[in-house]
Write an enzyme that holds these catalytic residues in place. Structure first.
Site, PDB file in Angstrom:
ATOM      1  N   PHE A 181      -5.010  14.907 -26.491  1.00 24.64           N
ATOM      2  CA  PHE A 181      -4.821  14.874 -25.037  1.00 24.64           C
ATOM      3  C   PHE A 181      -6.183  14.916 -24.346  1.00 24.64           C
ATOM      4  O   PHE A 181      -6.464  14.130 -23.433  1.00 24.64           O
ATOM      5  CB  PHE A 181      -3.968  16.078 -24.616  1.00 24.64           C
ATOM      6  CG  PHE A 181      -3.577  16.116 -23.164  1.00 24.64           C
ATOM      7  CD1 PHE A 181      -2.265  15.896 -22.775  1.00 24.64           C
ATOM      8  CD2 PHE A 181      -4.503  16.408 -22.172  1.00 24.64           C
ATOM      9  CE1 PHE A 181      -1.886  15.946 -21.442  1.00 24.64           C
ATOM     10  CE2 PHE A 181      -4.146  16.462 -20.830  1.00 24.64           C
ATOM     11  CZ  PHE A 181      -2.840  16.234 -20.466  1.00 24.64           C
ATOM     12  N   LYS A 182      -7.040  15.836 -24.784  1.00 24.90           N
ATOM     13  CA  LYS A 182      -8.371  15.971 -24.167  1.00 24.90           C
ATOM     14  C   LYS A 182      -9.197  14.707 -24.381  1.00 24.90           C
ATOM     15  O   LYS A 182      -9.905  14.248 -23.470  1.00 24.90           O
ATOM     16  CB  LYS A 182      -9.098  17.174 -24.762  1.00 24.90           C
ATOM     17  CG  LYS A 182     -10.535  17.362 -24.241  1.00 24.90           C
ATOM     18  CD  LYS A 182     -10.561  17.611 -22.747  1.00 24.90           C
ATOM     19  CE  LYS A 182     -11.986  17.506 -22.153  1.00 24.90           C
ATOM     20  NZ  LYS A 182     -12.952  18.425 -22.730  1.00 24.90           N
ATOM     21  N   LEU A 183      -9.127  14.130 -25.559  1.00 19.83           N
ATOM     22  CA  LEU A 183      -9.890  12.910 -25.817  1.00 19.83           C
ATOM     23  C   LEU A 183      -9.389  11.755 -24.966  1.00 19.83           C
ATOM     24  O   LEU A 183     -10.188  10.952 -24.461  1.00 19.83           O
ATOM     25  CB  LEU A 183      -9.826  12.555 -27.302  1.00 19.83           C
ATOM     26  CG  LEU A 183     -10.569  13.503 -28.249  1.00 19.83           C
ATOM     27  CD1 LEU A 183     -10.419  13.042 -29.690  1.00 19.83           C
ATOM     28  CD2 LEU A 183     -12.040  13.619 -27.867  1.00 19.83           C
TER      29      LEU A 183
END
Length: 345
Positions: A181-183
């Site tokens: 998700f962060k990437l």
């Protein structure tokens, strides 16, 4: 399983993000009448002085052994593996430890760390990367993405928001999902910066002027990322201490491209951002904010990478934009109408 009532907290990694996060957590714990926040950093010189609300750990092992909850903010996957090796040694001698990793790591790295944590009694590893630059970390306005053991999450979430962030997004039990998700989010931000870099360079070269194009952005695309990174590019303000370093951006973009390759996805905008981050790095931009990727489009247009000028004796990435630096060449500025040029932003 971890203790049901976490009381003592530790924090590892006092970089541009970690230090303001730790400071906010320190204040919150003190307001709740909890023990001092215990700190450890690879460079001891960056540690704030010990006080009634701050303690120093002699080692990572000692910190994990003594604390119920340990937060980490680490630069890259190799550092995370090295740090957690020592932390897990301490956890084996504790009564239960919850680890909350706020670093941006590759998903499989987080999976590896969780599997190692699961081998230790009463220990849990939570993946909780954060969105936001250092100024938002200082103002406790970060967005936390949280994943991992449900029991552990319920016991730490109240210590994350509002003490250090403004919102928490729970994405389930799979720690690799939060990392991915962060990437995805960082990949989107990098692509936005690449878009802005290209179009502001084009606007200057055609005589439209990047300042004038910013008016369009402000009226039609008034999202924080569009506005914030626009200002950095327009003002040639690539100060790394208040942003996200080119080196970190290159690491994250590489992770995103590898993630895309693993599922057969294509990311042409991010491929361009990757090339231009490499360009910024090659021209001495390692300590600059990743918006310095504008160096790529500027160099291709025959301009200096960090000032956007044709000739500049000292192009360090900390220059100031002058009135003469908008509307270079191409169409005459007077031939473009319809929008009043921005004077202040």
């Amino acid at each position: 399983m971890p203790r049901s009532s976490p009381q003592k907290f530790g924090f590892v990694g006092l970089g541009n993000m970690g230090l303001p996060m730790a400071h906010n957590l320190e204040k919150f714990l003190a307001s709740e009448g909890l023990p001092p926040l215990t700190l450890w950093n690879r460079s001891p010189s960056k540690l704030p002085p010990a006080s009634k609300t701050i303690a120093h750990a002699d080692s990572l092992k000692a910190l994990a052994k003594d604390c119920d909850v340990v937060l980490t903010s680490l630069a890259h996957d190799e550092a995370a593996r090295e740090v957690y090796k020592d932390l897990f040694e301490g956890a084996r001698e504790s009564d239960g430890t919850i680890f909350v990793d706020t670093s941006t790591l590759y998903p499989t790295t987080c999976g590896e760390l969780e599997r190692e944590a699961s081998k230790i009694a009463r220990t849990a590893y939570l993946c909780s990367p954060v969105f936001g630059p250092p100024p938002l970390a200082k103002d406790a306005k970060l967005i936390f993405v949280l994943s991992g053991d449900t029991f552990a999450k319920r016991h730490v979430e109240k210590f994350l928001v509002p003490s250090m962030g403004r919102r928490l997004i729970d994405v389930g039990n799979n720690v690799e999902r939060a990392a991915a998700f962060k990437l995805c989010g960082n990949g989107m931000i990098a692509s936005i910066i690449e878009l802005l870099a290209e179009q502001y360079t084009l606007a200057d070269q055609t005589g439209v002027g990047a300042d004038l194009l910013f008016e369009f952005v402000r009226e039609f695309l008034p999202a924080p990322s569009f506005l914030g990174y626009s200002k950095k590019i327009l003002e040639n303000d690539f100060e790394g201490r208040t942003g996200f370093l080119v080196s970190g951006g290159l690491k994250d973009v590489t992770h995103v491209r590898n993630l895309a390759q693993s599922v057969g996805a294509t990311l042409p905008a991010l491929d361009a951002a990757h090339r231009h981050l490499v360009t910024a790095l090659a021209h001495g931009g390692s300590g600059l904010d990743w918006s310095a990727m504008v160096a790529g489009p500027r160099l291709a247009a025959g301009l200096q990478p960090f000032t956007g000028r044709k000739d500049h004796p000292r192009d360090t990435g900390f220059g100031a934009r002058t009135d003469e630096e908008s509307g270079k060449g191409g169409l005459e500025p007077e031939s473009v109408g319809g929008i009043k040029e921005v004077q202040n932003f």
